[in-house]
Motif scaffolding. Sequence first.
Motif, PDB file in Angstrom:
ATOM      1  N   ARG A  47       4.271  -7.758 -22.469  1.00 47.38           N
ATOM      2  CA  ARG A  47       2.901  -8.086 -22.869  1.00 47.38           C
ATOM      3  C   ARG A  47       2.018  -8.073 -21.622  1.00 47.38           C
ATOM      4  NH1 ARG A  47       1.762  -9.668 -27.666  1.00 47.38           N
ATOM      5  NH2 ARG A  47      -0.050 -10.779 -26.878  1.00 47.38           N
ATOM      6  N   SER A  48       0.787  -7.623 -21.806  1.00 47.68           N
ATOM      7  CA  SER A  48      -0.012  -7.265 -20.632  1.00 47.68           C
ATOM      8  C   SER A  48      -0.430  -8.463 -19.793  1.00 47.68           C
ATOM      9  CB  SER A  48      -1.243  -6.471 -21.071  1.00 47.68           C
ATOM     10  OG  SER A  48      -1.992  -7.224 -22.000  1.00 47.68           O
ATOM     11  N   PHE A  49      -0.462  -9.664 -20.362  1.00 40.75           N
ATOM     12  CA  PHE A  49      -0.860 -10.831 -19.576  1.00 40.75           C
ATOM     13  C   PHE A  49       0.341 -11.560 -18.979  1.00 40.75           C
ATOM     14  CE2 PHE A  49      -5.436 -12.134 -20.813  1.00 40.75           C
ATOM     15  CZ  PHE A  49      -5.841 -10.816 -20.688  1.00 40.75           C
ATOM     16  N   LEU A  50       1.514 -10.955 -19.037  1.00 38.61           N
ATOM     17  CA  LEU A  50       2.699 -11.560 -18.433  1.00 38.61           C
ATOM     18  C   LEU A  50       3.175 -10.696 -17.263  1.00 38.61           C
ATOM     19  CD1 LEU A  50       4.835 -12.754 -21.484  1.00 38.61           C
ATOM     20  CD2 LEU A  50       3.203 -14.032 -20.109  1.00 38.61           C
ATOM     21  N   ARG A  51       3.790 -11.363 -16.296  1.00 37.88           N
ATOM     22  CA  ARG A  51       4.350 -10.648 -15.133  1.00 37.88           C
ATOM     23  C   ARG A  51       5.777 -11.137 -14.933  1.00 37.88           C
ATOM     24  NH1 ARG A  51      -0.218  -8.805 -12.144  1.00 37.88           N
ATOM     25  NH2 ARG A  51       1.230  -7.681 -10.794  1.00 37.88           N
ATOM     26  N   PHE A  52       6.557 -10.292 -14.279  1.00 39.60           N
ATOM     27  CA  PHE A  52       7.942 -10.633 -13.948  1.00 39.60           C
ATOM     28  C   PHE A  52       8.077 -10.660 -12.423  1.00 39.60           C
ATOM     29  CE2 PHE A  52       9.027  -7.996 -17.945  1.00 39.60           C
ATOM     30  CZ  PHE A  52       8.805  -9.081 -18.769  1.00 39.60           C
ATOM     31  N   PHE A  53       8.483 -11.794 -11.875  1.00 41.56           N
ATOM     32  CA  PHE A  53       8.694 -11.932 -10.442  1.00 41.56           C
ATOM     33  C   PHE A  53      10.159 -12.311 -10.188  1.00 41.56           C
ATOM     34  CE2 PHE A  53       4.093 -13.723  -9.677  1.00 41.56           C
ATOM     35  CZ  PHE A  53       3.560 -12.495 -10.021  1.00 41.56           C
ATOM     36  N   ALA A  54      10.656 -11.913  -9.039  1.00 45.16           N
ATOM     37  CA  ALA A  54      11.960 -12.405  -8.561  1.00 45.16           C
ATOM     38  C   ALA A  54      12.066 -12.089  -7.074  1.00 45.16           C
ATOM     39  CB  ALA A  54      13.121 -11.751  -9.313  1.00 45.16           C
ATOM     40  N   CYS A  55      12.709 -12.978  -6.352  1.00 46.29           N
ATOM     41  CA  CYS A  55      12.965 -12.763  -4.923  1.00 46.29           C
ATOM     42  C   CYS A  55      11.662 -12.395  -4.189  1.00 46.29           C
ATOM     43  CB  CYS A  55      14.000 -11.657  -4.719  1.00 46.29           C
ATOM     44  SG  CYS A  55      15.537 -11.937  -5.590  1.00 46.29           S
ATOM     45  N   ALA A  56      10.569 -13.072  -4.565  1.00 51.67           N
ATOM     46  CA  ALA A  56       9.269 -12.866  -3.929  1.00 51.67           C
ATOM     47  C   ALA A  56       8.746 -11.449  -4.125  1.00 51.67           C
ATOM     48  CB  ALA A  56       9.307 -13.219  -2.441  1.00 51.67           C
ATOM     49  N   GLU A  57       9.226 -10.764  -5.141  1.00 51.72           N
ATOM     50  CA  GLU A  57       8.751  -9.416  -5.459  1.00 51.72           C
ATOM     51  C   GLU A  57       8.163  -9.410  -6.871  1.00 51.72           C
ATOM     52  OE1 GLU A  57       8.945  -6.642  -3.546  1.00 51.72           O
ATOM     53  OE2 GLU A  57       9.952  -7.656  -1.865  1.00 51.72           O
ATOM     54  N   ASP A  58       7.175  -8.549  -7.077  1.00 52.45           N
ATOM     55  CA  ASP A  58       6.624  -8.331  -8.414  1.00 52.45           C
ATOM     56  C   ASP A  58       7.403  -7.192  -9.061  1.00 52.45           C
ATOM     57  OD1 ASP A  58       5.225  -7.838 -10.702  1.00 52.45           O
ATOM     58  OD2 ASP A  58       3.274  -7.567  -9.723  1.00 52.45           O
ATOM     59  N   LEU A  59       8.179  -7.523 -10.083  1.00 44.65           N
ATOM     60  CA  LEU A  59       9.018  -6.518 -10.745  1.00 44.65           C
ATOM     61  C   LEU A  59       8.398  -6.044 -12.063  1.00 44.65           C
ATOM     62  CD1 LEU A  59      12.472  -8.288 -10.234  1.00 44.65           C
ATOM     63  CD2 LEU A  59      11.337  -6.631  -8.739  1.00 44.65           C
ATOM     64  N   SER A  60       7.125  -6.426 -12.285  1.00 41.60           N
ATOM     65  CA  SER A  60       6.507  -6.158 -13.582  1.00 41.60           C
ATOM     66  C   SER A  60       6.493  -4.681 -13.931  1.00 41.60           C
ATOM     67  CB  SER A  60       5.069  -6.686 -13.600  1.00 41.60           C
ATOM     68  OG  SER A  60       5.022  -8.031 -13.229  1.00 41.60           O
ATOM     69  N   HIS A  61       6.365  -3.849 -12.945  1.00 39.55           N
ATOM     70  CA  HIS A  61       6.192  -2.422 -13.222  1.00 39.55           C
ATOM     71  C   HIS A  61       7.451  -1.612 -12.931  1.00 39.55           C
ATOM     72  CE1 HIS A  61       2.007  -3.303 -13.949  1.00 39.55           C
ATOM     73  NE2 HIS A  61       2.004  -3.996 -12.824  1.00 39.55           N
ATOM     74  N   GLU A  62       8.550  -2.311 -12.688  1.00 35.55           N
ATOM     75  CA  GLU A  62       9.823  -1.610 -12.505  1.00 35.55           C
ATOM     76  C   GLU A  62      10.321  -1.108 -13.857  1.00 35.55           C
ATOM     77  OE1 GLU A  62      11.422  -1.138  -9.491  1.00 35.55           O
ATOM     78  OE2 GLU A  62       9.522  -1.910  -8.689  1.00 35.55           O
ATOM     79  N   SER A  63      11.149  -0.092 -13.828  1.00 37.89           N
ATOM     80  CA  SER A  63      11.746   0.392 -15.065  1.00 37.89           C
ATOM     81  C   SER A  63      12.568  -0.726 -15.698  1.00 37.89           C
ATOM     82  CB  SER A  63      12.654   1.583 -14.778  1.00 37.89           C
ATOM     83  OG  SER A  63      13.529   1.799 -15.876  1.00 37.89           O
ATOM     84  N   PRO A  64      12.474  -0.883 -17.035  1.00 38.61           N
ATOM     85  CA  PRO A  64      13.290  -1.926 -17.674  1.00 38.61           C
ATOM     86  C   PRO A  64      14.779  -1.678 -17.546  1.00 38.61           C
ATOM     87  CG  PRO A  64      12.147  -0.578 -19.313  1.00 38.61           C
ATOM     88  CD  PRO A  64      11.603  -0.177 -17.982  1.00 38.61           C
ATOM     89  N   ASP A  65      15.157  -0.478 -17.166  1.00 37.00           N
ATOM     90  CA  ASP A  65      16.581  -0.163 -17.025  1.00 37.00           C
ATOM     91  C   ASP A  65      17.042  -0.116 -15.572  1.00 37.00           C
ATOM     92  OD1 ASP A  65      17.087   0.103 -19.840  1.00 37.00           O
ATOM     93  OD2 ASP A  65      15.889   1.930 -19.748  1.00 37.00           O
ATOM     94  N   ALA A  66      16.145  -0.460 -14.651  1.00 38.65           N
ATOM     95  CA  ALA A  66      16.544  -0.512 -13.243  1.00 38.65           C
ATOM     96  C   ALA A  66      17.325  -1.799 -12.984  1.00 38.65           C
ATOM     97  CB  ALA A  66      15.302  -0.464 -12.351  1.00 38.65           C
ATOM     98  N   PRO A  67      18.358  -1.740 -12.177  1.00 41.08           N
ATOM     99  CA  PRO A  67      19.107  -2.964 -11.851  1.00 41.08           C
ATOM    100  C   PRO A  67      18.193  -3.984 -11.180  1.00 41.08           C
ATOM    101  CG  PRO A  67      20.297  -1.016 -11.113  1.00 41.08           C
ATOM    102  CD  PRO A  67      18.939  -0.543 -11.523  1.00 41.08           C
ATOM    103  N   LEU A  68      18.356  -5.258 -11.557  1.00 42.69           N
ATOM    104  CA  LEU A  68      17.605  -6.327 -10.911  1.00 42.69           C
ATOM    105  C   LEU A  68      18.259  -6.661  -9.577  1.00 42.69           C
ATOM    106  CD1 LEU A  68      16.881  -8.529 -14.059  1.00 42.69           C
ATOM    107  CD2 LEU A  68      15.220  -7.236 -12.698  1.00 42.69           C
ATOM    108  N   PRO A  69      17.541  -7.309  -8.681  1.00 42.57           N
ATOM    109  CA  PRO A  69      18.123  -7.634  -7.363  1.00 42.57           C
ATOM    110  C   PRO A  69      19.450  -8.396  -7.504  1.00 42.57           C
ATOM    111  CG  PRO A  69      15.773  -8.110  -7.394  1.00 42.57           C
ATOM    112  CD  PRO A  69      16.144  -7.748  -8.797  1.00 42.57           C
TER     113      PRO A  69
END
Lengths: 371, 98
Positions: free
Chosen positions: B57-79
């Motif tokens: 959803r456009s008003f949500l973001r995904f962060f991890a390890c001090a990185e913005d992962l919102s625009h990463e591929s949903p199938d890319a491995p997470l850190p």
Amino acid sequence: MSKVRVLVGTRKGAFVLTSDGKREKWDVSGPHFAGWEMYHVKGSPVDSNRIYASQCSGWFGQLIQRSNDGGNTWEPVGNKFAYDGVPGTHQWYDGTPHPWEFKRVWHLEPSLTDADTVYAGIEDAAFFRSTDGGQNWQELPALRGHGSGPHWQPGAGGMCLHTIILDPSNPGRIYIAISAAGAFRTDDAGKTWRPINRGLHSQYIPDPTAEVGHCVHHVAMHPSRPGVLFMQKHWDVMRSDDAGDSWREISGNLPTDFGFVIDVHAHEPETIYVVPIKSDSEHFPPDGKLRVYRSRTGGNEWEALTKGLPQSDCYVNVLRDAMAVDSLDNCGIYFGTTGGQVYASADAGDGWAPIVRDLPAVLSVEVQTLK
Amino acid sequence: MIRVLLPAHLRNLAQAGPEVEIDVEEPVTQRRLLDALEAKYPMLRGTIRDHGTLKRRSFLRFFACAEDLSHESPDAPLPDAVASGKEPFIVIGAIAGG
């Protein structure tokens, strides 16, 4: 002893207000779903403990909540509103084609005969039904598929299907209204629809008497006379005596014929209520005086009801789903304001008092009369 | 065990604490993490990603390890730190309107 339960949806949660039949002392429960926009909360006429609520947020989207104990506890049910087939386009504000996109549920209308069946009016305008208590939702696509669909356009609040009226004498007949497309009727439970806008006149569209394009704000019906409809349009208060086939203006001596709410007395089908609002850009009561207007003649002749309502420096609005009536012998009238007040009258509008004064902006008010 | 931090409204909706723990099959990706989250908390379906498209959803973001992962591929491995549970995967509402 009769009781009254008032269901209030606000910009920041839902509230349940209860009183005995005297309607003098009120208990306030809430906020339920604090922080969420509660567009509509409505109880089933079959089972008063069954209540449905539309909960939404710009961040987290749409949820539907269901209560089986009169609003004490709630459970989220289905929130998947998928248009049937490829949705296509409607008109954007500037007249260009715009894809149909689900935004929120404006109105929930529980069935008159089955507590598990409930209808939903959504933005962008479409008509949905659940037959399993809100777990699963299916579009009744013939409405949006009506040939005029690509010409519908949003009103200032969005392209919302905000009014659903079920005819108690004819299970196949349903009325709906959309801003800014107009009113529609089905006589076969949603298989086919026809626009019912003949007689409406809207100067803000290229053809003021077009079949669709009218900004209908709300429609009301008395259950004993399901062929008589009352409409508050963007401008003009209208009446139909032939199930919407034709309309005539009944604005009469109103100080302004703009407004959002309209409702009918529970026991007097010719007694109707509106709250005139100054338009087009101001959207607050004329002269800073909050006045409900009542007609006991089915329109045209209106009296201002002011006792107990602020008569100076009042600049709130009363939104389209924010008026309701109870069915006690002395009919109660209720409305909520964008200033967070919910006013009640236990004597058909002669006198008013606030039940609550400081809620978030009120989006909807519904009433259950509990025997 | 994967750790997920939810915004307050979703915590309340899920009737969970600020941090939830879920099992996710390796390799751990956004899609698998959100699938597992929605399987454990079905009331969250449609609130983080769209029902039909499964897009964030456009008003949500995904962060991890001090990185913005919102625009990463949903199938890319997470850190690795998320996959190992050392760092949480953060679902956060965009600041808007204030």
